[in-house]
Scaffold this motif. Structure first.
Motif, PDB file in Angstrom:
ATOM      1  N   LEU A  37       0.835  -1.200   0.000  1.00 22.93           N
ATOM      2  CA  LEU A  37       0.000   0.000   0.000  1.00 22.93           C
ATOM      3  C   LEU A  37       0.874   1.255   0.000  1.00 22.93           C
ATOM      4  O   LEU A  37       1.798   1.360   0.821  1.00 22.93           O
ATOM      5  N   PRO A  38       0.590   2.217  -0.855  1.00 22.95           N
ATOM      6  CA  PRO A  38       1.390   3.443  -0.859  1.00 22.95           C
ATOM      7  C   PRO A  38       1.420   4.130   0.508  1.00 22.95           C
ATOM      8  O   PRO A  38       2.485   4.616   0.932  1.00 22.95           O
ATOM      9  N   ARG A  39       0.295   4.151   1.227  1.00 21.82           N
ATOM     10  CA  ARG A  39       0.278   4.852   2.504  1.00 21.82           C
ATOM     11  C   ARG A  39       1.150   4.148   3.547  1.00 21.82           C
ATOM     12  O   ARG A  39       1.731   4.806   4.411  1.00 21.82           O
ATOM     13  N   LEU A  40       1.263   2.827   3.464  1.00 24.38           N
ATOM     14  CA  LEU A  40       2.144   2.113   4.384  1.00 24.38           C
ATOM     15  C   LEU A  40       3.601   2.363   4.016  1.00 24.38           C
ATOM     16  O   LEU A  40       4.441   2.596   4.895  1.00 24.38           O
ATOM     17  N   ARG A  41       3.916   2.345   2.743  1.00 25.86           N
ATOM     18  CA  ARG A  41       5.296   2.616   2.333  1.00 25.86           C
ATOM     19  C   ARG A  41       5.708   4.047   2.686  1.00 25.86           C
ATOM     20  O   ARG A  41       6.853   4.304   3.076  1.00 25.86           O
ATOM     21  N   GLU A  42       4.775   4.967   2.581  1.00 29.34           N
ATOM     22  CA  GLU A  42       5.075   6.355   2.974  1.00 29.34           C
ATOM     23  C   GLU A  42       5.337   6.449   4.475  1.00 29.34           C
ATOM     24  O   GLU A  42       6.245   7.170   4.918  1.00 29.34           O
ATOM     25  N   ALA A  43       4.551   5.726   5.269  1.00 28.28           N
ATOM     26  CA  ALA A  43       4.763   5.737   6.722  1.00 28.28           C
ATOM     27  C   ALA A  43       6.112   5.120   7.084  1.00 28.28           C
ATOM     28  O   ALA A  43       6.811   5.608   7.986  1.00 28.28           O
ATOM     29  N   ILE A  44       6.498   4.046   6.401  1.00 30.55           N
ATOM     30  CA  ILE A  44       7.808   3.430   6.638  1.00 30.55           C
ATOM     31  C   ILE A  44       8.920   4.399   6.275  1.00 30.55           C
ATOM     32  O   ILE A  44       9.929   4.521   6.994  1.00 30.55           O
ATOM     33  N   SER A  45       8.770   5.096   5.185  1.00 27.35           N
ATOM     34  CA  SER A  45       9.783   6.071   4.765  1.00 27.35           C
ATOM     35  C   SER A  45       9.984   7.137   5.832  1.00 27.35           C
ATOM     36  O   SER A  45      11.115   7.481   6.195  1.00 27.35           O
ATOM     37  N   HIS A  46       8.874   7.649   6.353  1.00 20.88           N
ATOM     38  CA  HIS A  46       8.950   8.683   7.384  1.00 20.88           C
ATOM     39  C   HIS A  46       9.606   8.140   8.645  1.00 20.88           C
ATOM     40  O   HIS A  46      10.479   8.795   9.240  1.00 20.88           O
TER      41      HIS A  46
END
Length: 385
Positions: free
Chosen positions: A68-77
């Motif tokens: 999921l893009p939103r999960l990958r974004e959270a991991i990045s942060h």
């Protein structure tokens, strides 16, 4: 008709020692300190988020292959926040996998060709060697120092050749709990500077580091980050090993190769779970509390075992305790572990299972990721030795 002949790819590999000891624990109604899973639940907020997303319209279908893009974004942060590094690109550098196990297998399948050497520092998780061999690679085993389970970099340097495709590291280390330092990463970077050798850094216990020391990630070393696959596990972090969700962070070119395999291995990971994890990752409290949470369990378990006759080795990270038992028995470690399970009804893992050749130093591994009352009950049983 007779059964067709089958030539096994792993003829010398039987059932994992973790499954064997867990089965033995069931047979003897033993407290299972063998397999590395908690006996307590994930955070309540995460369970509630999962229940909500499991019934949310549209969340029952395939997630995008990379996650999921939103999960990958959270991991990045989270990665940038914790390690002080540039945020990995969610689109090209982060892949959600079916546990760190799938990530590890996908990396090996992506980059190891027949005839390649892969350096493995032993003792090591029992998946490493067979997964390498299934790709046609050759595991080259380098022993960790027996005194503190840290790398002997001279031996690593001696093992490196032009055929070395990959070196596999694990920090915090299973089974010993040893952790790599910034100096270790600097030394490795110097060894690999003029080579094409890649790095697989298994960091699934990244949030379980004790006594005020930080976890040092391969991502924090610029020269290594550009050649590294770094693996993490939500199952370990959120006490949910059965959910089997992990991820791999790697540069774009390496990530592209992992995804080539991932799309044909599992394709996508359970959608509601990814949504729930994306929700809880917006709060940093849980993984920041883990060092203190597990240090308490380490210290409690060590105190409880004071008078049992076991010699406990230092534990800097992860949630395992190694113990020498030679004051109690001269049996080989596999036989001692079986006897301990049957007679005291406490299941452990013999450390020889982490060596390709069954090397036996008279050590067993306890998992202390258990409720305090579980650890107390186990210690009471062990005290009867």
């Amino acid at each position: 008709m007779p059964t067709p002949a089958l030539l096994s790819k792993l003829p010398d590999v039987g059932t994992s020692i973790f499954s064997v000891m867990s089965q033995l624990a069931q047979e003897h109604s033993a407290i299972n300190l063998a397999q590395g899973f908690p006996d307590y639940d994930p955070p309540q907020e995460l369970l509630e988020d999962l229940a909500r997303h499991a019934t949310t319209p549209g969340h029952q279908q395939y997630a995008p292959m990379p996650g999921l893009p939103r999960l990958r974004e959270a991991i990045s942060h989270k990665t940038a926040l914790l390690y002080g590094v540039p945020a990995p690109d969610p689109a090209t550098e982060i892949t959600i996998t079916s546990g760190a196990t799938e990530a590890l297998y996908a990396v090996l399948a992506a980059v190891v060709h027949p005839g390649d050497d892969v350096l493995v520092l032993e003792p090591a998780y029992d998946l490493y060697g067979p997964a390498i061999r299934l790709q046609g690679g050759r595991p080259v085993y380098v022993p960790l120092r027996p005194t503190d389970f840290r790398p002997d970099w001279d031996q690593v340097a001696a093992a490196l050749t032009p055929r070395t495709r990959l070196i596999m590291l694990n920090t915090p280390h299973n089974p010993s709990g040893a952790v790599l330092t910034a100096e270790d990463w600097n030394t490795l970077a110097a060894l690999l500077e003029n080579t094409d050798t890649l790095v697989l850094s298994d960091e699934v216990y990244e949030h379980m580091v004790f006594d005020g020391q930080p976890h040092r990630s391969a991502l924090q070393h610029p020269q290594l980050a550009e050649r590294s696959f770094v693996l993490s596990s939500f199952g370990k972090t959120y006490h949910a090993t059965g959910w089997k969700v992990g991820y791999c962070v790697a540069p774009p070119a390496l990530t592209a190769e992992v995804r080539r395999v991932h799309q044909f291995l599992t394709f996508a990971v359970h959608t509601p779970t990814q949504h729930a994890l994306a929700d809880v990752l917006s709060h940093a409290d849980h993984f920041r509390e883990l060092p203190g949470f597990y240090q308490h369990k380490r210290d409690l378990f060590a105190e409880l075992l004071t008078d049992t006759g076991f010699e406990l080795l230092p534990v800097a990270g992860a949630y395992f305790q190694l113990a020498r038992y030679r004051q109690l028995s001269s049996l080989p470690d596999v036989e001692f572990a079986r006897r301990l399970t049957a007679e005291t009804r406490v299941a452990v893992v013999p450390v020889s299972a982490f060596y390709h050749d069954g090397h036996d130093d008279g050590l067993i591994r306890f998992c202390f990721a258990k409720r305090d009352e579980t650890l107390q009950a186990a210690a009471e049983r062990l005290s009867r030795l």
